[in-house]
Structures are given as C-alpha cells and as structure tokens.
Design an enzyme around this catalytic site. Structure first.
Site, mmCIF file in Angstrom:
data_model
loop_
_atom_site.group_PDB
_atom_site.id
_atom_site.type_symbol
_atom_site.label_atom_id
_atom_site.label_comp_id
_atom_site.label_asym_id
_atom_site.label_seq_id
_atom_site.Cartn_x
_atom_site.Cartn_y
_atom_site.Cartn_z
ATOM 1 N N CYS A 146 0.936 -1.197 -0.046
ATOM 2 C CA CYS A 146 0.195 -0.256 0.080
ATOM 3 C C CYS A 146 0.916 1.402 -0.071
ATOM 4 C CB CYS A 146 -0.997 0.139 1.301
ATOM 5 S SG CYS A 146 -1.936 -1.483 1.255
ATOM 6 N N ALA A 168 -4.864 3.895 1.042
ATOM 7 C CA ALA A 168 -4.664 4.240 2.186
ATOM 8 C C ALA A 168 -5.917 3.914 3.081
ATOM 9 C CB ALA A 168 -4.331 5.848 2.329
ATOM 10 N N ASP A 169 -5.913 3.149 4.089
ATOM 11 C CA ASP A 169 -6.889 2.659 4.995
ATOM 12 C C ASP A 169 -6.850 3.929 6.256
ATOM 13 O OD1 ASP A 169 -8.343 1.979 7.310
ATOM 14 O OD2 ASP A 169 -7.611 -0.041 7.093
#
Length: 264
Positions: A146, A168-169
């Site tokens: 990520c 992007a969490d």
C-alpha cells in the site's frame, strides 16, 4: 495533528462510495497530501492511542528484510497475522523488496543500503528512491504494498522524506504509516549525519471503510493534544543496527483507543 483531522473531515464530506477488494465498501477521495515538520514533535496521533511497540517492531522487521511473521509474533505484534500462510510467510512483501529486490541477472539489490550510501555520497541526487512495488512479484505477495514508494531529499543539512501510498486505510493504517515513516526519516537522518526535516505523505485512493465511519466521527470530536518527542539512541550509526530499546517516546498523552475491525 490537524492534518489528519482535516483528512477525516474531507473524506466524510466529499468521499465517493466505492466497492473494494474486501467487500466492505468505502468512502474514498483520490489524491491528498499532508506535511509534518519533524522538529515540531513526533507525529504520533493523539486523538486515539496508538501502539508504539507494533509500529517500531514492524519497521525493524521491514529493515531486516524479513517476510515471515515469526519475529513480529515473538515480540507480541499481531498486525500481519490475517495475511500470513500456515508457515507465517507473506511472500516477497516490503522487507524483501527493500533489501533484496531481484535483478534480471540474478543479483539482489539492497535498496536501503544503497539509498543510505547515496545520501552520504551525493545528497543532492534526485534518485534517493526506494520502491516496494515490483510488478513481477505483486501476484506472489499476500498483500501488495500500500505504501509503495518513498524518496529522500536533502537541503540545508536536513533530511526530508516523501511517501507515495497508492491505497490508504485512513482510520487504521494511515496513523501507523505516518509514525513509521517519520521514524524511518529520523533514523536515516541520524546515520547520515543530518537533522530530520519534513515527512510528506502523498496518497492515491484515500478511504474510510464503511465500518469505520462512526469511529472517525468520534475521533473528530476529540481535540488533538501536544505531540510527543521521539528520542533515539545517538550511539547507533548503522541503519541496520537499531533495536527496539533504542527508541523512547516522551510525553505521549493520547485520548483512549478506538476499536475498529480491519478489512481483510
């Protein structure tokens, strides 16, 4: 850390509803950037408690070039458990690409050692880059990277770092990523004889999972507190010689933890 609060607000107000790999659903915006001056305090989120142990051990694990969760589990860190196979392996993820990128001629390229050496020899280079995104090996990874590329920049005796994060969490992952790359910047600065400058965090698909929306709203009701200070053992001069005991976070006074489920 108003930058993070501003990002939460932007996603909640402007985010588009999207489907995703996990089937959870997200609110998403595309393209965002935050900047943190590392001389103004260590950017460890204060609107909820973060586990320093997990952040530091994960970074040390990356720097070891390790891709098996045994080291993490031995140190009480479980954040990668959901993606590991029965033997604890994750495939050629971050650590492998950072330390052993496979070259066509059979060599392995140690990107971390190379970039540290280049910062020392040619600090004005525009090639101070480390990439974890290897298209030839993405399909072999338990989870493709990520946070996939970062670049260092030297000016006026200070080392800055910019990270590009494709996915992007924002509620669970991004607070970890901010602290991890800020710490990496400080570590590389120390071993290259520089002062920490800025950490710049650039995003692609920037999202809140649908099962994190209420938690994000709760977090927005909390006022950010003064940032802590990260103290690093000044005797460590080699990027691969750092240990957990070399780091001390001073003055961290966060709001309580907010529970949320990770989307797998």
């Amino acid at each position: 850390m108003h930058q993070y609060q501003d990002l939460l607000e932007r996603i909640l107000s402007d985010g588009a509803e999207k489907t995703d790999r996990t089937g959870t659903g997200t609110l998403s915006v595309f393209g965002h950037q935050m900047r943190f001056n590392l001389s103004a305090g260590f950017p460890m989120l204060t609107t909820k408690r973060l586990p320093l142990k997990a952040i530091v051990h994960e970074l040390l694990w990356f720097l070891k070039g390790d891709t098996n969760i045994k080291y993490l589990r031995d140190n009480g860190v479980t954040i990668w458990d959901e993606w590991a196979d029965a033997n604890g392996d994750l495939g050629p993820v971050y650590g492998h690409q950072w330390r052993s990128w496979p070259a066509p001629d059979g060599r392995s390229i140690d990107q971390i050692a190379n970039v540290v050496d280049m910062i020392k020899r040619n600090p004005d280079s525009r090639r101070l880059i480390v990439s974890a995104w290897n298209p030839a090996e993405v399909d072999k990874m338990a989870l493709p990277p990520c946070h996939c590329l970062f670049q260092f920049y030297v000016a006026n005796g200070k080392l800055s770092c910019q990270l590009y994060q494709r996915s992007a969490d924002v509620f669970l992952g991004v607070p970890f990523n901010i602290a991890s790359y800020a710490l990496l910047t400080m570590m590389v600065a120390q071993v290259t004889g520089l002062k920490p400058g800025d950490f710049v965090h650039s995003f692609g698909d920037t999202h809140l999972y649908s099962n994190h929306l209420e938690q994000a709203k709760l977090q927005l009701t909390r006022a950010p507190r003064a940032l802590p200070v990260m103290r690093i053992n000044p005797d460590v001069k080699d990027i691969f010689s750092f240990r957990f005991e070399d780091f001390e976070l001073v003055g961290y006074d966060p709001h309580p933890h907010i529970k949320a489920e990770v989307a797998v």
